[in-house]
Motif scaffolding. Structure first.
Motif, PDB file in Angstrom:
ATOM      1  N   SER A   9      24.133 -39.950 -13.335  1.00  0.00           N
ATOM      2  CA  SER A   9      25.002 -39.012 -12.638  1.00  0.00           C
ATOM      3  C   SER A   9      24.115 -38.015 -11.743  1.00  0.00           C
ATOM      4  CB  SER A   9      26.134 -38.478 -13.373  1.00  0.00           C
ATOM      5  OG  SER A   9      26.589 -37.478 -12.919  1.00  0.00           O
ATOM      6  N   ASP A  12      19.920 -39.552  -7.743  1.00  0.00           N
ATOM      7  CA  ASP A  12      18.948 -40.523  -8.602  1.00  0.00           C
ATOM      8  C   ASP A  12      17.785 -39.984  -8.628  1.00  0.00           C
ATOM      9  OD1 ASP A  12      18.434 -41.013  -5.978  1.00  0.00           O
ATOM     10  OD2 ASP A  12      18.389 -42.984  -6.098  1.00  0.00           O
ATOM     11  N   ASN A  17      15.707 -45.683 -14.384  1.00  0.00           N
ATOM     12  CA  ASN A  17      15.766 -47.328 -14.962  1.00  0.00           C
ATOM     13  C   ASN A  17      14.951 -47.240 -16.221  1.00  0.00           C
ATOM     14  OD1 ASN A  17      17.572 -48.296 -13.364  1.00  0.00           O
ATOM     15  ND2 ASN A  17      16.000 -48.750 -11.793  1.00  0.00           N
ATOM     16  N   ARG A  38      28.987 -47.478 -15.051  1.00  0.00           N
ATOM     17  CA  ARG A  38      28.616 -47.628 -13.919  1.00  0.00           C
ATOM     18  C   ARG A  38      29.138 -46.502 -12.808  1.00  0.00           C
ATOM     19  NH1 ARG A  38      26.564 -52.127 -11.086  1.00  0.00           N
ATOM     20  NH2 ARG A  38      27.781 -51.767  -9.280  1.00  0.00           N
ATOM     21  N   ASN A  39      28.353 -45.996 -11.941  1.00  0.00           N
ATOM     22  CA  ASN A  39      28.686 -44.929 -10.872  1.00  0.00           C
ATOM     23  C   ASN A  39      29.211 -43.845 -11.474  1.00  0.00           C
ATOM     24  OD1 ASN A  39      28.734 -46.827  -8.716  1.00  0.00           O
ATOM     25  ND2 ASN A  39      30.398 -47.849  -9.392  1.00  0.00           N
ATOM     26  N   GLY A  65      15.553 -45.838  -8.227  1.00  0.00           N
ATOM     27  CA  GLY A  65      17.095 -45.741  -8.241  1.00  0.00           C
ATOM     28  C   GLY A  65      17.386 -45.896  -9.596  1.00  0.00           C
ATOM     29  N   THR A  66      18.687 -46.444  -9.674  1.00  0.00           N
ATOM     30  CA  THR A  66      19.366 -46.494 -11.163  1.00  0.00           C
ATOM     31  C   THR A  66      20.266 -48.057 -11.138  1.00  0.00           C
ATOM     32  OG1 THR A  66      21.127 -45.835 -12.661  1.00  0.00           O
ATOM     33  CG2 THR A  66      20.782 -44.720 -10.514  1.00  0.00           C
ATOM     34  N   LYS A  69      24.001 -47.046 -10.914  1.00  0.00           N
ATOM     35  CA  LYS A  69      24.384 -46.565  -9.856  1.00  0.00           C
ATOM     36  C   LYS A  69      24.777 -45.202 -10.338  1.00  0.00           C
ATOM     37  CE  LYS A  69      24.023 -50.614  -7.895  1.00  0.00           C
ATOM     38  NZ  LYS A  69      22.586 -51.000  -7.573  1.00  0.00           N
ATOM     39  N   THR A  70      24.879 -44.536  -9.323  1.00  0.00           N
ATOM     40  CA  THR A  70      25.286 -42.859  -9.435  1.00  0.00           C
ATOM     41  C   THR A  70      26.095 -42.509  -8.659  1.00  0.00           C
ATOM     42  OG1 THR A  70      24.272 -40.685 -10.076  1.00  0.00           O
ATOM     43  CG2 THR A  70      23.304 -42.067  -8.244  1.00  0.00           C
ATOM     44  N   ALA A  71      26.734 -41.473  -8.847  1.00  0.00           N
ATOM     45  CA  ALA A  71      27.718 -40.661  -7.918  1.00  0.00           C
ATOM     46  C   ALA A  71      27.993 -39.179  -8.287  1.00  0.00           C
ATOM     47  CB  ALA A  71      29.279 -41.342  -8.043  1.00  0.00           C
TER      48      ALA A  71
END
Ligand code: F6P
Length: 322
Positions: A9, A12, A17, A38-39, A65-66, A69-71
């Protein structure tokens, strides 16, 4: 505990990873099922939750990155958003959580734990290195290397053209990247929010040294309180109209790229110890490495205890950056 969730979260950082991989594989070792969310918190609210198996995290250790994903999620700042997220976790039988991220991630985790009681541990994932309870955060080393690589290139052109460069590096409220990249990049001066009066100091030094050397590189942390790199360059130019000044803002290149071996090892250790910790009953803590030893720090302390820059490095730079 049979099922745990893993999530990235906020911003990133390279090595996330490697941490996800460690959590999934350590989970298998401790006979847990690990669910990937996710996200970030948004995905927890939207029920983007799936089982991750060992093979799902193969061949990811080398990527920035991941994969999850992230947000940055505003809905999770509200109680209603957190309730919905918790209901989704319950639906999947998730009894514990490991979150990878920075300040905002830990704050969300703290509230979720207080309101719904689910055990949560955090792994520090941010390039800024601004979290207490760990010497380094996941991604910090990689971002410094990226910044230093750029500084070396800028040095070539600065030298050829006899120019003064102001290079802005990331660090929303902190100067860890600026200090480390500045030292490794041989900068003449560093501007960062944790220390004052850098402008006066560099001007004094610049006046003394122009006769010996014909170019300069100054590093400016994004969160510098004296102004951003453009503003500082303007002030400099006003005092030295003959100086040929340029500004480079490195920006998000510092957030990407293949993680260094330091970041991969750090992320692997933190992920593995987070899983071990949650099986042993730890909750509401961030996992960190301090002086090579694993430590658990309450979220509140990790968030609110401001981690100062390394003063010994700062003092050393005053000697070396001439
Ligand atoms: O927290 C990490 C960080 O990269 C900061 O250094 C920077 O200020 C911020 O994230 C940028 O965030 P965003 O990608 O949302 O613009």
């Amino acid at each position: 505990m049979k099922r745990i969730g893993i999530m990235t979260s906020g911003g990133d950082s390279p090595g996330m990873n490697a941490c996800i991989r460690a959590v999934v594989r350590a989970g298998v070792h401790y006979k847990l099922e690990v669910f990937g969310i996710r996200n970030g918190y948004q995905g927890m609210i939207d029920d983007e939750i799936h089982l991750l198996e060992s093979k799902d995290v193969a061949n990811i250790i080398q990527y920035g990155g991941t994969i999850l994903k992230t947000a940055r999620c505003s809905d999770f700042m509200e109680k209603a958003g957190r309730k919905k997220a918790f209901e989704n976790l319950k639906k999947h039988g998730i009894e514990g959580l490991i979150v990878i991220g920075g300040n905002g991630t830990y704050t969300g985790a703290m509230h979720l734990n207080r309101e719904h009681g689910i055990p949560i541990l955090g792994c520090p994932g941010t390039i800024d290195n601004d979290l207490s309870g760990t010497d380094y955060t996941i991604g910090f080393h990689t971002s410094i290397n990226t910044a230093v690589d750029a500084i070396d290139k800028i040095r070539d052109t600065a030298d050829s053209h006899h120019r003064v460069f102001f290079v802005e590096v990331m660090g929303r409220h902190s100067g860890h990247i600026a200090l480390h990249a500045g030292i490794a990049g041989g900068a003449e001066g560093i501007f960062l929010p944790e220390r004052d009066n850098e402008f006066e100091t560099i001007i004094e030094k610049y006046v003394k040294r122009t006769r010996q050397k014909e170019f300069s590189i100054y590093i400016v942390a994004e969160g510098e309180t004296e102004g951003n790199a453009y503003e500082i360059a303007e002030r400099f130019k006003a005092l030295h109209p003959d100086a040929d000044c340029r500004v480079t803002v490195l920006g998000h290149v510092q957030r990407g790229g293949s993680p260094t071996s330091e970041d991969r090892i750090l992320a692997s250790r933190l992920g593995t110890h987070a899983v071990k910790g949650i099986t042993e009953g730890f909750s509401n803590h961030a996992v960190g490495i301090v002086n090579q030893e694993v430590e658990f720090t309450p979220f509140e302390k990790a968030i609110f205890d401001k981690k100062d820059i390394n003063n010994k490095l700062w003092e050393m730079n005053a000697i070396l950056g001439k």
